[in-house]
Design an enzyme around this catalytic site. Sequence first.
Site, short mmCIF file in Angstrom:
data_model
loop_
_atom_site.label_atom_id
_atom_site.label_comp_id
_atom_site.label_asym_id
_atom_site.label_seq_id
_atom_site.Cartn_x
_atom_site.Cartn_y
_atom_site.Cartn_z
N GLY A 97 -3.29 2.30 18.10
CA GLY A 97 -2.38 1.79 17.10
C GLY A 97 -1.95 2.84 16.10
N ALA A 98 -0.72 2.71 15.62
CA ALA A 98 -0.19 3.64 14.62
C ALA A 98 0.39 2.88 13.44
CB ALA A 98 0.87 4.55 15.26
N LYS B 129 0.80 -1.23 0.00
CA LYS B 129 0.00 0.00 0.00
C LYS B 129 0.83 1.28 0.00
CE LYS B 129 -4.31 -1.68 2.05
NZ LYS B 129 -5.34 -1.43 3.08
N GLY C 25 -15.44 -4.26 11.72
CA GLY C 25 -15.00 -3.62 10.49
C GLY C 25 -15.55 -4.20 9.21
N GLY D 183 -0.46 0.64 9.62
CA GLY D 183 -0.83 1.04 8.27
C GLY D 183 -2.22 1.62 8.16
#
Length: 440
Positions: free
Chosen positions: A131-132, A71, A259, A134
């Site tokens: 979270g950091a 990505k 999700g 993708g």
Amino acid sequence: MKINGKTKTVGLIGCPVEHTLSPVIHNYLSGAHGQNMVYLPFHVEEDKLEAALAGAYGLGICGLNVTVPHKQRVIGCLKEIDAAAAAIGAVNTLVRVEGGYKGYNTDMEGLRRAVRSEGISLTGRTVVVLGAGGASKAVVYMCLLEGASKVYLLNRTLSKAQEIADAMNTCFQQEIADSVNTWGTVLPMRLTDYADISESELYVFQATSIGLAPDIDDVALKDAAFYKKIAVGYDLIYNPAETKFMKMVKAAGGRAYNGLKMLLYQGVIAYGCWTGLPLSELEHSCENIYEMLYHEIHGQDNLILIGFMGAGKTTVGRQLAKMLQYDFIDTDAYIEKKAGMAVSDIFAEKGEAYFRKLETDVLSELLATVKHTVFATGGGMPLREENVRLLRLMGSCVYLCASAEETFRRLHGDTKRPLLRGGNPRERISELLAERKPLY
């Protein structure tokens, strides 16, 4: 779909791709909207990305989805890139243009659409993103675009959170700032400092991989006190359908979502990019695709019998369960056992609306726990829209019907039916059947 010399090709590049559900989305859309186009997954190793894109262009492939690990790296291989994808720093959709491909990020817009579909408004809200990795940058971008006043970005490594926060603050305060909107602020924090967040009524996005199989009983934060501050929790994970994070949010009194709708909408938006079909037209297919995705993931093989009272749902259901070697559940009996009182008494003491809510609660419970089962439902189960949605997710619904005259014959003298008490039962049966038949 009939594949011929005019069939267009779109697909997915990633490593791995064997688990992908994207063909379910796109090939259904092609069939439903009369597009002569087929969607295929392509396994592309990291060192073969540039060659794969050149080959795809040479073969005339008109669009591609991009998944891990490509990505970010794919950006350097593109002819053009959309402004939002450039700001997010990740691309998941390629559209063929003259001389190559243009990159878009439909993950962000897919999440935005999914959040709105649940009636969630982020305007003026304090948001926490866990979270950091993708996906986090797209989540933060979406939250700011939707008007969040503050976004706490929590990560084990502070430097990664700081990097995303700096990029997003610069993007929104300088590059796309205007005289109408005042953009929120992104605040990076170590995951261990979560207790320093003083606000309550938080909207929390779980954007880590923690909670994926096989570690389905794990969460990024375990402190129950944190979950008491959460009004809405949204987990980007969709398998399992209810993660440990979601369970903890619900147990503390908040609303929780997974999700799967994000997966659905990012795919539908990408399909629109390739075909030019408007989202308003494609949305008509979303409910069916969502059910297909859910059944594909969770293998829901339940058989649900619906229909008016006296249609034979319990009798037929018991026989079917015996033939299929399935379990059998009569939802009315199940509710009576949980409530400790008969359905007729629930109607008399609490009212019909209360009983319908009980049905919804029971369906939500059974959806997450039961497979290989034949269900006999109460006659009014589909009257509530939420019940209809849950029934369709649980498995295949079969409508058993009988004429008004036959129904009266079967129920004549039955004193346990609260909706038939008083008045003329024959007329009441005809009225209710006419009213409910379109719902069945």
